[in-house]
Design a protein around this motif. Structure first.
Motif, PDB file in Angstrom:
ATOM      1  N   LEU A  35       1.052  -1.238   0.338  1.00 39.05           N
ATOM      2  CA  LEU A  35      -0.015   0.068   0.235  1.00 39.05           C
ATOM      3  C   LEU A  35       0.792   1.007   0.416  1.00 39.05           C
ATOM      4  O   LEU A  35       0.649   2.409  -0.703  1.00 39.05           O
ATOM      5  CB  LEU A  35      -0.789  -0.205   1.153  1.00 39.05           C
ATOM      6  CG  LEU A  35      -1.973  -1.127   1.532  1.00 39.05           C
ATOM      7  CD1 LEU A  35      -2.685  -0.722   2.766  1.00 39.05           C
ATOM      8  CD2 LEU A  35      -2.947  -0.942   0.309  1.00 39.05           C
ATOM      9  N   TYR A  36       1.709   1.238   0.879  1.00 36.38           N
ATOM     10  CA  TYR A  36       2.949   2.589   0.965  1.00 36.38           C
ATOM     11  C   TYR A  36       3.141   3.023  -0.489  1.00 36.38           C
ATOM     12  O   TYR A  36       3.208   3.606  -0.883  1.00 36.38           O
ATOM     13  CB  TYR A  36       3.686   2.053   1.988  1.00 36.38           C
ATOM     14  CG  TYR A  36       4.850   3.043   1.161  1.00 36.38           C
ATOM     15  CD1 TYR A  36       4.839   4.318   2.570  1.00 36.38           C
ATOM     16  CD2 TYR A  36       6.304   3.395   0.964  1.00 36.38           C
ATOM     17  CE1 TYR A  36       5.570   5.792   2.253  1.00 36.38           C
ATOM     18  CE2 TYR A  36       7.119   4.147   1.102  1.00 36.38           C
ATOM     19  CZ  TYR A  36       7.279   5.255   2.392  1.00 36.38           C
ATOM     20  OH  TYR A  36       7.930   6.022   1.776  1.00 36.38           O
ATOM     21  N   ASP A  37       3.467   1.555  -1.309  1.00 39.16           N
ATOM     22  CA  ASP A  37       4.237   1.922  -2.446  1.00 39.16           C
ATOM     23  C   ASP A  37       3.403   1.631  -3.798  1.00 39.16           C
ATOM     24  O   ASP A  37       3.006   2.428  -4.824  1.00 39.16           O
ATOM     25  CB  ASP A  37       5.183   0.264  -3.529  1.00 39.16           C
ATOM     26  CG  ASP A  37       6.212   0.272  -2.423  1.00 39.16           C
ATOM     27  OD1 ASP A  37       7.379   1.837  -1.351  1.00 39.16           O
ATOM     28  OD2 ASP A  37       7.395  -0.622  -2.133  1.00 39.16           O
ATOM     29  N   THR A  38       1.789   2.074  -3.564  1.00 36.06           N
ATOM     30  CA  THR A  38       1.059   1.603  -4.182  1.00 36.06           C
ATOM     31  C   THR A  38       0.457   3.839  -4.559  1.00 36.06           C
ATOM     32  O   THR A  38       0.187   4.034  -5.454  1.00 36.06           O
ATOM     33  CB  THR A  38      -0.173   1.590  -4.181  1.00 36.06           C
ATOM     34  OG1 THR A  38       0.083  -0.776  -4.030  1.00 36.06           O
ATOM     35  CG2 THR A  38      -1.960   2.232  -5.101  1.00 36.06           C
ATOM     36  N   PHE A  39       0.707   4.122  -3.775  1.00 27.37           N
ATOM     37  CA  PHE A  39       0.108   5.773  -3.548  1.00 27.37           C
ATOM     38  C   PHE A  39       1.586   6.383  -3.001  1.00 27.37           C
ATOM     39  O   PHE A  39       2.240   6.233  -2.393  1.00 27.37           O
ATOM     40  CB  PHE A  39      -1.044   5.515  -2.043  1.00 27.37           C
ATOM     41  CG  PHE A  39      -2.451   4.824  -2.773  1.00 27.37           C
ATOM     42  CD1 PHE A  39      -2.849   5.241  -3.510  1.00 27.37           C
ATOM     43  CD2 PHE A  39      -2.290   3.647  -1.699  1.00 27.37           C
ATOM     44  CE1 PHE A  39      -4.089   4.694  -3.324  1.00 27.37           C
ATOM     45  CE2 PHE A  39      -3.325   2.686  -2.047  1.00 27.37           C
ATOM     46  CZ  PHE A  39      -4.544   3.959  -2.944  1.00 27.37           C
ATOM     47  N   ASP A  40       1.015   7.579  -3.829  1.00 26.97           N
ATOM     48  CA  ASP A  40       2.216   8.895  -3.386  1.00 26.97           C
ATOM     49  C   ASP A  40       1.909   9.890  -1.900  1.00 26.97           C
ATOM     50  O   ASP A  40       3.221  10.112  -1.645  1.00 26.97           O
ATOM     51  CB  ASP A  40       1.967   9.621  -4.697  1.00 26.97           C
ATOM     52  CG  ASP A  40       2.588   8.594  -6.259  1.00 26.97           C
ATOM     53  OD1 ASP A  40       3.752   7.766  -6.027  1.00 26.97           O
ATOM     54  OD2 ASP A  40       1.419   9.092  -6.769  1.00 26.97           O
ATOM     55  N   MET A  41       0.764   9.276  -2.006  1.00 25.88           N
ATOM     56  CA  MET A  41       0.128  10.994  -0.841  1.00 25.88           C
ATOM     57  C   MET A  41      -0.523  10.123  -0.099  1.00 25.88           C
ATOM     58  O   MET A  41      -1.770   9.137  -0.420  1.00 25.88           O
ATOM     59  CB  MET A  41      -0.714  11.969  -1.489  1.00 25.88           C
ATOM     60  CG  MET A  41       1.070  13.094  -1.834  1.00 25.88           C
ATOM     61  SD  MET A  41       0.713  14.363  -2.837  1.00 25.88           S
ATOM     62  CE  MET A  41      -0.427  15.793  -1.222  1.00 25.88           C
ATOM     63  N   PHE A  42      -1.273   9.994   0.865  1.00 27.08           N
ATOM     64  CA  PHE A  42      -2.291   9.581   2.130  1.00 27.08           C
ATOM     65  C   PHE A  42      -3.542  11.086   2.595  1.00 27.08           C
ATOM     66  O   PHE A  42      -2.257  12.076   3.197  1.00 27.08           O
ATOM     67  CB  PHE A  42      -1.161   9.008   3.212  1.00 27.08           C
ATOM     68  CG  PHE A  42      -1.044   7.458   2.392  1.00 27.08           C
ATOM     69  CD1 PHE A  42      -1.423   6.682   2.092  1.00 27.08           C
ATOM     70  CD2 PHE A  42       0.002   8.455   2.214  1.00 27.08           C
ATOM     71  CE1 PHE A  42      -0.708   5.547   1.352  1.00 27.08           C
ATOM     72  CE2 PHE A  42       1.424   6.781   1.464  1.00 27.08           C
ATOM     73  CZ  PHE A  42       0.447   5.995   1.072  1.00 27.08           C
ATOM     74  N   ALA A  43      -4.272  10.704   2.757  1.00 28.29           N
ATOM     75  CA  ALA A  43      -4.831  11.350   3.708  1.00 28.29           C
ATOM     76  C   ALA A  43      -5.268  10.896   4.812  1.00 28.29           C
ATOM     77  O   ALA A  43      -6.611   9.712   4.410  1.00 28.29           O
ATOM     78  CB  ALA A  43      -5.437  12.491   3.196  1.00 28.29           C
ATOM     79  N   GLY A  44      -5.951  11.181   5.472  1.00 28.30           N
ATOM     80  CA  GLY A  44      -7.255  10.438   6.980  1.00 28.30           C
ATOM     81  C   GLY A  44      -7.801  11.059   8.027  1.00 28.30           C
ATOM     82  O   GLY A  44      -6.797  12.550   8.564  1.00 28.30           O
ATOM     83  N   SER A  45      -8.804  10.913   8.274  1.00 29.26           N
ATOM     84  CA  SER A  45      -9.995  11.655   9.697  1.00 29.26           C
ATOM     85  C   SER A  45      -9.846  10.587  10.383  1.00 29.26           C
ATOM     86  O   SER A  45     -10.109   9.847   9.973  1.00 29.26           O
ATOM     87  CB  SER A  45     -10.976  12.438   9.027  1.00 29.26           C
ATOM     88  OG  SER A  45     -10.530  13.965   8.217  1.00 29.26           O
ATOM     89  N   SER A  46     -10.051  11.166  11.592  1.00 30.02           N
ATOM     90  CA  SER A  46     -10.440  10.061  12.833  1.00 30.02           C
ATOM     91  C   SER A  46      -9.414   8.801  12.686  1.00 30.02           C
ATOM     92  O   SER A  46      -8.526   8.499  12.633  1.00 30.02           O
ATOM     93  CB  SER A  46     -11.987  10.128  12.918  1.00 30.02           C
ATOM     94  OG  SER A  46     -11.740  10.038  14.157  1.00 30.02           O
ATOM     95  N   THR A  47     -10.393   7.568  13.049  1.00 27.37           N
ATOM     96  CA  THR A  47      -9.798   6.567  12.553  1.00 27.37           C
ATOM     97  C   THR A  47      -8.973   6.544  11.458  1.00 27.37           C
ATOM     98  O   THR A  47      -7.876   5.310  11.336  1.00 27.37           O
ATOM     99  CB  THR A  47     -10.690   5.351  12.125  1.00 27.37           C
ATOM    100  OG1 THR A  47     -10.835   4.371  12.776  1.00 27.37           O
ATOM    101  CG2 THR A  47     -12.168   5.513  11.368  1.00 27.37           C
ATOM    102  N   GLY A  48      -9.958   7.220  10.013  1.00 26.65           N
ATOM    103  CA  GLY A  48      -9.319   6.983   9.084  1.00 26.65           C
ATOM    104  C   GLY A  48      -7.335   7.422   8.597  1.00 26.65           C
ATOM    105  O   GLY A  48      -6.605   7.004   8.268  1.00 26.65           O
TER     106      GLY A  48
END
Length: 317
Positions: A35-48
């Motif tokens: 998953l780390y290599d699949t995506f270039d950027m990440f975003a999350g709220s709360s449990t996300g």
């Protein structure tokens, strides 16, 4: 910036984050790529934010992310406060201490600003009444001076009102923060704005956005239920899930905005919760199993389309 970027965005939703975690574990198996290599950027709220940070900061795979939702962690996170039975009048339902212990154990003393890939986490400043957007690549931002730990950022982002206590951040400029779902339960628009600010063109941004389910009110008599709501006071609104309504409302607005702006570059997964208990804190073993199974079902439902969508995104890199 003439380059494509693939982003993962995950909503808040309490224990229902297990749906998104289960979905991602299935996706990773099919892609045969972390998953780390699949995506270039990440975003999350709360449990996300909890799930997102496990990927972006620790490079956890899907199986290990699922293991974070183990019985020991869950019981500690949802450890009831002494005043839990009075939470509608006094105190929060859960202590908050157990949640912080779990986060400290998982993320240790790692610093948020040390995360290499752009990671955006939402919170809300209770004193100044504005959204707080933590960005790991924002070295000169308002929070750079405090240089918070990842655990502290996650603790603030998951401090849902009435469920967990407000979090006071450390550093020279401490702030009192609560759950990011208050301002952006779906952080898609926030990370889209950040990507544009970094120089990416809208047409080159692709976002996979995972929800944690839409609460349904399948009352036997909807008209009676709706009419009764006209008489609800503060306690009744809490009883009928006003916090979840606020979170869900902001997410649906973000969903509309992202779909309009990104069109085919946006893939959203979120469905009504019909086969599970929809409370954000229902940690009964049977419900945990049902949530994990629902994540698998959602994945199978979208599998063909999402792999095609990912393939198109990957081929344009």
């Amino acid at each position: 910036m003439d380059k494509k970027v693939l982003i993962l965005s995950i909503d808040g939703g309490g224990i229902r984050g297990l749906i998104a975690a289960s979905f991602l574990a299935q996706l990773e198996k099919d892609l045969d790529r972390s998953l780390y290599d699949t995506f270039d950027m990440f975003a999350g709220s709360s449990t996300g934010s909890f799930i997102t940070l496990a990927i972006s900061a620790l490079q956890y795979d899907g199986k290990k992310i699922l293991s974070l939702f183990n019985e020991t962690n869950i019981k500690k996170i949802f450890s009831k406060s002494f005043f839990s039975f009075l939470s509608a009048f006094y105190g929060t339902k859960y202590k908050g201490k157990g949640k912080r212990e779990v986060l400290n154990q998982i993320f240790a003393d790692k610093l948020f600003l040390d995360i290499k890939k752009q990671t955006l986490i939402t919170a809300y400043d209770l004193i100044h009444n504005y959204a707080v957007i933590f960005k790991s690549q924002d070295k000169d931002g308002i929070d750079a001076a405090n240089n918070l730990t990842i655990a502290e950022v996650a603790d603030a982002s998951t401090a849902a009102p009435t469920y967990f206590p407000t979090v006071k951040t450390s550093g020279k400029k401490p702030r009192w923060l609560i759950d990011g779902g208050i301002s952006a339960n779906d952080p898609t628009i926030c990370i889209l704005s950040a990507a544009i600010h970094m120089g990416y063109r809208v047409n080159d941004i692709k976002i996979l956005s995972l929800g944690t389910g839409i609460r349904t009110r399948l009352a036997s008599d909807p008209q009676k239920f709706g009419k009764a709501s006209q008489r609800w006071g503060g306690l009744e609104w809490l009883k009928h899930g006003i916090i979840d309504d606020l979170f869900s409302g902001s997410a649906r607005v973000a969903e509309y905005q992202a779909a309009q702006l990104l069109k085919g570059n946006y893939y959203r997964v979120n469905h009504p919760l019909l086969s599970v208990q929809d409370e954000m804190d229902n940690i009964a073993p049977s419900n945990l199993q049902a949530l994990a199974e629902l994540g698998k079902q959602w994945y199978q439902q979208h599998r063909t389309d999402i792999l095609s969508w990912y393939g198109a995104a990957n081929n344009k890199q």
